[in-house]
Design a protein around this motif. Structure first.
Motif, PDB file in Angstrom:
ATOM      1  N   LEU A  93       0.586  -1.093   0.172  1.00  0.00           N
ATOM      2  CA  LEU A  93       0.083  -0.205  -0.126  1.00  0.00           C
ATOM      3  C   LEU A  93       1.047   0.957   0.092  1.00  0.00           C
ATOM      4  O   LEU A  93       0.343   2.162  -0.356  1.00  0.00           O
ATOM      5  CB  LEU A  93      -0.880   0.563   1.372  1.00  0.00           C
ATOM      6  CG  LEU A  93      -2.232  -1.196   1.317  1.00  0.00           C
ATOM      7  CD1 LEU A  93      -2.871  -1.151   2.307  1.00  0.00           C
ATOM      8  CD2 LEU A  93      -2.640  -0.870   0.296  1.00  0.00           C
ATOM      9  N   LEU A  94       1.970   1.545   0.715  1.00  0.00           N
ATOM     10  CA  LEU A  94       3.318   2.711   0.659  1.00  0.00           C
ATOM     11  C   LEU A  94       3.639   2.857  -0.767  1.00  0.00           C
ATOM     12  O   LEU A  94       4.158   3.850  -1.078  1.00  0.00           O
ATOM     13  CB  LEU A  94       4.046   2.390   1.869  1.00  0.00           C
ATOM     14  CG  LEU A  94       3.178   2.622   3.306  1.00  0.00           C
ATOM     15  CD1 LEU A  94       4.668   1.916   4.438  1.00  0.00           C
ATOM     16  CD2 LEU A  94       3.290   3.800   3.679  1.00  0.00           C
ATOM     17  N   LEU A  96       2.370   1.331  -3.294  1.00  0.00           N
ATOM     18  CA  LEU A  96       1.528   2.284  -4.315  1.00  0.00           C
ATOM     19  C   LEU A  96       1.077   3.720  -4.027  1.00  0.00           C
ATOM     20  O   LEU A  96       0.904   4.250  -5.322  1.00  0.00           O
ATOM     21  CB  LEU A  96       0.263   1.832  -4.506  1.00  0.00           C
ATOM     22  CG  LEU A  96      -0.137   0.232  -4.920  1.00  0.00           C
ATOM     23  CD1 LEU A  96      -1.324  -0.636  -4.197  1.00  0.00           C
ATOM     24  CD2 LEU A  96      -0.003  -0.507  -6.173  1.00  0.00           C
ATOM     25  N   THR A  97       1.004   4.298  -3.076  1.00  0.00           N
ATOM     26  CA  THR A  97       0.579   5.215  -2.623  1.00  0.00           C
ATOM     27  C   THR A  97       1.746   5.989  -3.210  1.00  0.00           C
ATOM     28  O   THR A  97       1.625   7.059  -3.985  1.00  0.00           O
ATOM     29  CB  THR A  97       0.799   6.064  -1.103  1.00  0.00           C
ATOM     30  OG1 THR A  97      -0.208   4.835  -0.240  1.00  0.00           O
ATOM     31  CG2 THR A  97       0.359   7.426  -0.763  1.00  0.00           C
ATOM     32  N   ALA A  98       3.439   5.955  -2.783  1.00  0.00           N
ATOM     33  CA  ALA A  98       4.617   6.163  -3.225  1.00  0.00           C
ATOM     34  C   ALA A  98       4.320   6.194  -5.363  1.00  0.00           C
ATOM     35  O   ALA A  98       4.722   7.390  -5.239  1.00  0.00           O
ATOM     36  CB  ALA A  98       5.858   5.966  -3.376  1.00  0.00           C
ATOM     37  N   GLN A 100       2.205   6.473  -6.819  1.00  0.00           N
ATOM     38  CA  GLN A 100       0.971   7.609  -7.472  1.00  0.00           C
ATOM     39  C   GLN A 100       1.101   9.053  -6.668  1.00  0.00           C
ATOM     40  O   GLN A 100       0.669  10.559  -7.856  1.00  0.00           O
ATOM     41  CB  GLN A 100      -0.568   7.147  -6.832  1.00  0.00           C
ATOM     42  CG  GLN A 100      -2.110   8.003  -6.902  1.00  0.00           C
ATOM     43  CD  GLN A 100      -1.769   8.675  -5.768  1.00  0.00           C
ATOM     44  OE1 GLN A 100      -1.526   8.766  -5.014  1.00  0.00           O
ATOM     45  NE2 GLN A 100      -2.486  10.414  -6.752  1.00  0.00           N
ATOM     46  N   HIS A 101       1.798   9.181  -6.163  1.00  0.00           N
ATOM     47  CA  HIS A 101       2.437  10.655  -5.669  1.00  0.00           C
ATOM     48  C   HIS A 101       3.354  11.512  -6.289  1.00  0.00           C
ATOM     49  O   HIS A 101       3.490  11.760  -6.704  1.00  0.00           O
ATOM     50  CB  HIS A 101       2.596  10.485  -4.547  1.00  0.00           C
ATOM     51  CG  HIS A 101       2.743  12.077  -3.335  1.00  0.00           C
ATOM     52  ND1 HIS A 101       4.243  12.748  -3.892  1.00  0.00           N
ATOM     53  CD2 HIS A 101       2.078  13.136  -2.755  1.00  0.00           C
ATOM     54  CE1 HIS A 101       4.155  13.739  -3.719  1.00  0.00           C
ATOM     55  NE2 HIS A 101       3.224  13.576  -3.255  1.00  0.00           N
ATOM     56  N   ARG A 104       1.759  12.497  -9.735  1.00  0.00           N
ATOM     57  CA  ARG A 104       2.242  13.499  -9.674  1.00  0.00           C
ATOM     58  C   ARG A 104       2.505  14.740  -9.604  1.00  0.00           C
ATOM     59  O   ARG A 104       2.025  15.657 -10.511  1.00  0.00           O
ATOM     60  CB  ARG A 104       0.738  13.731  -8.475  1.00  0.00           C
ATOM     61  CG  ARG A 104      -0.918  12.366  -9.409  1.00  0.00           C
ATOM     62  CD  ARG A 104      -1.794  12.838  -7.598  1.00  0.00           C
ATOM     63  NE  ARG A 104      -2.811  12.568  -8.100  1.00  0.00           N
ATOM     64  CZ  ARG A 104      -3.694  12.879  -8.136  1.00  0.00           C
ATOM     65  NH1 ARG A 104      -3.945  13.843  -8.671  1.00  0.00           N
ATOM     66  NH2 ARG A 104      -4.929  11.951  -8.586  1.00  0.00           N
ATOM     67  N   GLU A 129      10.993   9.339  -6.589  1.00  0.00           N
ATOM     68  CA  GLU A 129       9.089   8.437  -5.584  1.00  0.00           C
ATOM     69  C   GLU A 129       8.945   7.441  -6.494  1.00  0.00           C
ATOM     70  O   GLU A 129       8.500   6.401  -6.208  1.00  0.00           O
ATOM     71  CB  GLU A 129       8.740   9.239  -5.174  1.00  0.00           C
ATOM     72  CG  GLU A 129       7.599   9.404  -4.433  1.00  0.00           C
ATOM     73  CD  GLU A 129       6.461  10.416  -3.983  1.00  0.00           C
ATOM     74  OE1 GLU A 129       5.956  10.151  -3.450  1.00  0.00           O
ATOM     75  OE2 GLU A 129       7.422  11.451  -4.630  1.00  0.00           O
ATOM     76  N   GLY A 133       8.660   3.471  -4.566  1.00  0.00           N
ATOM     77  CA  GLY A 133       7.346   3.151  -4.606  1.00  0.00           C
ATOM     78  C   GLY A 133       7.216   1.833  -5.418  1.00  0.00           C
ATOM     79  O   GLY A 133       6.847   0.324  -4.497  1.00  0.00           O
TER      80      GLY A 133
END
Length: 184
Positions: A93-94, A96-98, A100-101, A104, A129, A133
């Motif tokens: 989950l971390l 996937l968040t990294a 996605q961030h 962006r 990042e 990720g």
């Protein structure tokens, strides 16, 4: 009075020594903490699941609590058989968040480049990042190991600091704020 102070000093020293020992265990084997959390959660879900199933049959309610209890029993069994799954899921989950961030941030760097802004540091950080990720997605336990190792170092350092500070603190005679008791 000396006996009471001695007991307090021994108890506080024992707490500091336990912090050092647990910190050393975390540094030497960080997966043990993740496995312990999974085991505690697994056994807790087992108890709650059994209680929900039994309560559902006794109360004659609809199958909602029985179904929820059975779900808790399945998750409990899964956690107890795979104790590192919590660390794995959190790591993914971390990751996937990294990603996605980072994506962006890369889009923002491109937008900044089009507008003639300062875009190179943003693009470099976005790329880092994204790489971190992706690394987390494919190796999720590495985050858990790093975080728990750092927590173990911090815990051991706090225990050592407490032992040192307890040895150095001065004992004042009760009721007299400026007189140090030489007997302690």
């Amino acid at each position: 009075m000396k006996g009471i102070n001695w007991k307090f000093k021994n108890r506080s020293s024992l707490g500091s020594i336990l912090m050092i020992v647990f910190g050393a265990v975390l540094v030497m084997n960080p997966d043990s903490a993740s496995a312990l959390v999974s085991a505690i959660l697994g056994w807790g879900l087992l108890v709650v699941g059994v209680a929900l199933v039994i309560g559902g049959f006794q109360d004659g309610r609809d199958g909602g609590s029985i179904g929820q209890g059975l779900l808790f029993l399945v998750v409990s069994t899964w956690l107890r058989r795979n104790p590192l799954m919590i660390a794995t899921v959190v790591g993914v989950l971390l990751g996937l968040t990294a990603v996605q961030h980072g994506w962006r941030a890369l889009e923002n760097a491109q937008r900044s480049k089009r507008n003639g802004g300062f875009w190179i540091p943003g693009a470099v950080l976005a790329a880092v990042e994204l790489l971190v990720g992706v690394r987390l997605i494919f190796s999720p336990l590495s985050v858990s190991r790093v975080v728990l190792t750092l927590a173990g170092i911090a815990m051991a350092a706090c225990g050592i600091w407490e032992l040192i500070s307890r040895r150095r603190e001065k004992k004042y005679i009760p009721g007299t704020p400026n007189i140090i008791d030489a007997d302690q």
